[in-house]
Design a protein around this motif. Structure first.
Motif, PDB file in Angstrom:
ATOM      1  N   ALA A   1       0.836  -1.215   0.000  1.00  0.00           N
ATOM      2  CA  ALA A   1       0.000   0.000   0.000  1.00  0.00           C
ATOM      3  C   ALA A   1       0.862   1.253   0.000  1.00  0.00           C
ATOM      4  O   ALA A   1       0.560   2.233  -0.694  1.00  0.00           O
ATOM      5  N   LEU A   2       1.949   1.238   0.756  1.00  0.00           N
ATOM      6  CA  LEU A   2       2.855   2.381   0.806  1.00  0.00           C
ATOM      7  C   LEU A   2       3.583   2.548  -0.534  1.00  0.00           C
ATOM      8  O   LEU A   2       3.774   3.665  -1.006  1.00  0.00           O
ATOM      9  N   ALA A   3       3.949   1.435  -1.144  1.00  0.00           N
ATOM     10  CA  ALA A   3       4.604   1.491  -2.460  1.00  0.00           C
ATOM     11  C   ALA A   3       3.672   2.101  -3.502  1.00  0.00           C
ATOM     12  O   ALA A   3       4.099   2.913  -4.326  1.00  0.00           O
ATOM     13  N   VAL A   4       2.398   1.754  -3.449  1.00  0.00           N
ATOM     14  CA  VAL A   4       1.423   2.328  -4.384  1.00  0.00           C
ATOM     15  C   VAL A   4       1.319   3.840  -4.172  1.00  0.00           C
ATOM     16  O   VAL A   4       1.289   4.609  -5.136  1.00  0.00           O
ATOM     17  N   ASP A   5       1.280   4.283  -2.914  1.00  0.00           N
ATOM     18  CA  ASP A   5       1.249   5.728  -2.627  1.00  0.00           C
ATOM     19  C   ASP A   5       2.482   6.423  -3.214  1.00  0.00           C
ATOM     20  O   ASP A   5       2.375   7.493  -3.812  1.00  0.00           O
ATOM     21  N   CYS A   6       3.658   5.814  -3.014  1.00  0.00           N
ATOM     22  CA  CYS A   6       4.900   6.395  -3.554  1.00  0.00           C
ATOM     23  C   CYS A   6       4.865   6.447  -5.076  1.00  0.00           C
ATOM     24  O   CYS A   6       5.264   7.450  -5.676  1.00  0.00           O
ATOM     25  N   LEU A   7       4.391   5.385  -5.704  1.00  0.00           N
ATOM     26  CA  LEU A   7       4.307   5.365  -7.164  1.00  0.00           C
ATOM     27  C   LEU A   7       3.346   6.431  -7.684  1.00  0.00           C
ATOM     28  O   LEU A   7       3.611   7.065  -8.709  1.00  0.00           O
ATOM     29  N   ASN A   8       2.248   6.647  -6.979  1.00  0.00           N
ATOM     30  CA  ASN A   8       1.317   7.711  -7.366  1.00  0.00           C
ATOM     31  C   ASN A   8       1.978   9.082  -7.248  1.00  0.00           C
ATOM     32  O   ASN A   8       1.789   9.949  -8.105  1.00  0.00           O
ATOM     33  N   THR A   9       2.770   9.273  -6.188  1.00  0.00           N
ATOM     34  CA  THR A   9       3.494  10.534  -6.017  1.00  0.00           C
ATOM     35  C   THR A   9       4.513  10.728  -7.132  1.00  0.00           C
ATOM     36  O   THR A   9       4.622  11.822  -7.698  1.00  0.00           O
ATOM     37  N   ILE A  10       5.244   9.680  -7.461  1.00  0.00           N
ATOM     38  CA  ILE A  10       6.218   9.754  -8.562  1.00  0.00           C
ATOM     39  C   ILE A  10       5.504  10.089  -9.867  1.00  0.00           C
ATOM     40  O   ILE A  10       5.912  10.985 -10.607  1.00  0.00           O
ATOM     41  N   TYR A  11       4.413   9.399 -10.148  1.00  0.00           N
ATOM     42  CA  TYR A  11       3.689   9.628 -11.392  1.00  0.00           C
ATOM     43  C   TYR A  11       3.159  11.063 -11.466  1.00  0.00           C
ATOM     44  O   TYR A  11       3.304  11.734 -12.489  1.00  0.00           O
ATOM     45  N   SER A  12       2.574  11.534 -10.367  1.00  0.00           N
ATOM     46  CA  SER A  12       1.999  12.886 -10.345  1.00  0.00           C
ATOM     47  C   SER A  12       3.054  13.972 -10.488  1.00  0.00           C
ATOM     48  O   SER A  12       2.839  14.971 -11.173  1.00  0.00           O
ATOM     49  N   ASN A  13       4.200  13.792  -9.837  1.00  0.00           N
ATOM     50  CA  ASN A  13       5.218  14.840  -9.801  1.00  0.00           C
ATOM     51  C   ASN A  13       6.319  14.690 -10.842  1.00  0.00           C
ATOM     52  O   ASN A  13       6.796  15.685 -11.370  1.00  0.00           O
ATOM     53  N   ASN A  14       6.732  13.476 -11.116  1.00  0.00           N
ATOM     54  CA  ASN A  14       7.895  13.254 -11.969  1.00  0.00           C
ATOM     55  C   ASN A  14       7.539  12.877 -13.408  1.00  0.00           C
ATOM     56  O   ASN A  14       8.417  12.790 -14.247  1.00  0.00           O
ATOM     57  N   VAL A  15       6.255  12.629 -13.673  1.00  0.00           N
ATOM     58  CA  VAL A  15       5.834  12.292 -15.037  1.00  0.00           C
ATOM     59  C   VAL A  15       4.825  13.327 -15.535  1.00  0.00           C
ATOM     60  O   VAL A  15       5.088  14.020 -16.521  1.00  0.00           O
ATOM     61  N   ILE A  16       3.698  13.439 -14.874  1.00  0.00           N
ATOM     62  CA  ILE A  16       2.612  14.311 -15.331  1.00  0.00           C
ATOM     63  C   ILE A  16       3.038  15.776 -15.393  1.00  0.00           C
ATOM     64  O   ILE A  16       2.643  16.505 -16.305  1.00  0.00           O
ATOM     65  N   LYS A  17       3.839  16.230 -14.449  1.00  0.00           N
ATOM     66  CA  LYS A  17       4.230  17.642 -14.412  1.00  0.00           C
ATOM     67  C   LYS A  17       5.411  17.974 -15.323  1.00  0.00           C
ATOM     68  O   LYS A  17       5.824  19.119 -15.396  1.00  0.00           O
ATOM     69  N   VAL A  18       5.947  16.967 -16.003  1.00  0.00           N
ATOM     70  CA  VAL A  18       7.093  17.194 -16.886  1.00  0.00           C
ATOM     71  C   VAL A  18       6.576  17.258 -18.315  1.00  0.00           C
ATOM     72  O   VAL A  18       6.295  16.246 -18.943  1.00  0.00           O
ATOM     73  N   LYS A  19       6.416  18.457 -18.797  1.00  0.00           N
ATOM     74  CA  LYS A  19       5.855  18.671 -20.136  1.00  0.00           C
ATOM     75  C   LYS A  19       6.710  19.652 -20.915  1.00  0.00           C
ATOM     76  O   LYS A  19       7.406  20.482 -20.351  1.00  0.00           O
TER      77      LYS A  19
END
Length: 121
Positions: free
Chosen positions: A79-97
């Motif tokens: 569950a904690l890993a999923v939270d971390c992956l969501n944070t990575i996706y939101s900050n390190n992928v989605i915000k990089v445009k």
């Protein structure tokens, strides 16, 4: 961590106990000093440097290798890993445009913080 399973396999109890202590101390530091409950990710380090709160896209690589080795010890609960992956996706992928195009994952993004008035800081 995988060496713990090797020690078990070859009945190396003294080595197992020594490594188990080291692993548990490391996991304790990992959670207590690096995990950011508010933003749900592991900080780069626990220093006071400007980069210490960076969101590293590879923060769970140790967990990945641990899972591949099918180790009996969990570093990060699922569950904690999923939270971390969501944070990575939101900050390190989605915000990089670049314009409207996503250009991939970026390592070392800074978390967005809000002050009490809802303004980015």
């Amino acid at each position: 961590i995988c060496m713990l399973d090797v020690c078990k396999l070859f009945d190396l109890l003294d080595d197992y106990n020594r490594l188990y202590d080291i692993v548990n101390r490391g996991i304790h530091v990992y959670y207590n000093e690096l995990y950011d409950n508010n933003n749900q990710y592991f900080r780069y380090d626990n220093s006071k440097n400007s980069y210490s709160d960076s969101i590293m896209s590879d923060m769970l690589i140790g967990q990945f290798y641990n899972n591949i080795c099918r180790s009996s010890i969990k570093i990060v609960p699922n569950a904690l890993a999923v939270d971390c992956l969501n944070t990575i996706y939101s900050n390190n992928v989605i915000k990089v445009k670049q314009g409207d195009r996503f250009i991939g994952a970026m390592n070392g993004m800074k978390p967005i913080r809000y002050n009490s008035s809802g303004v980015f800081t």
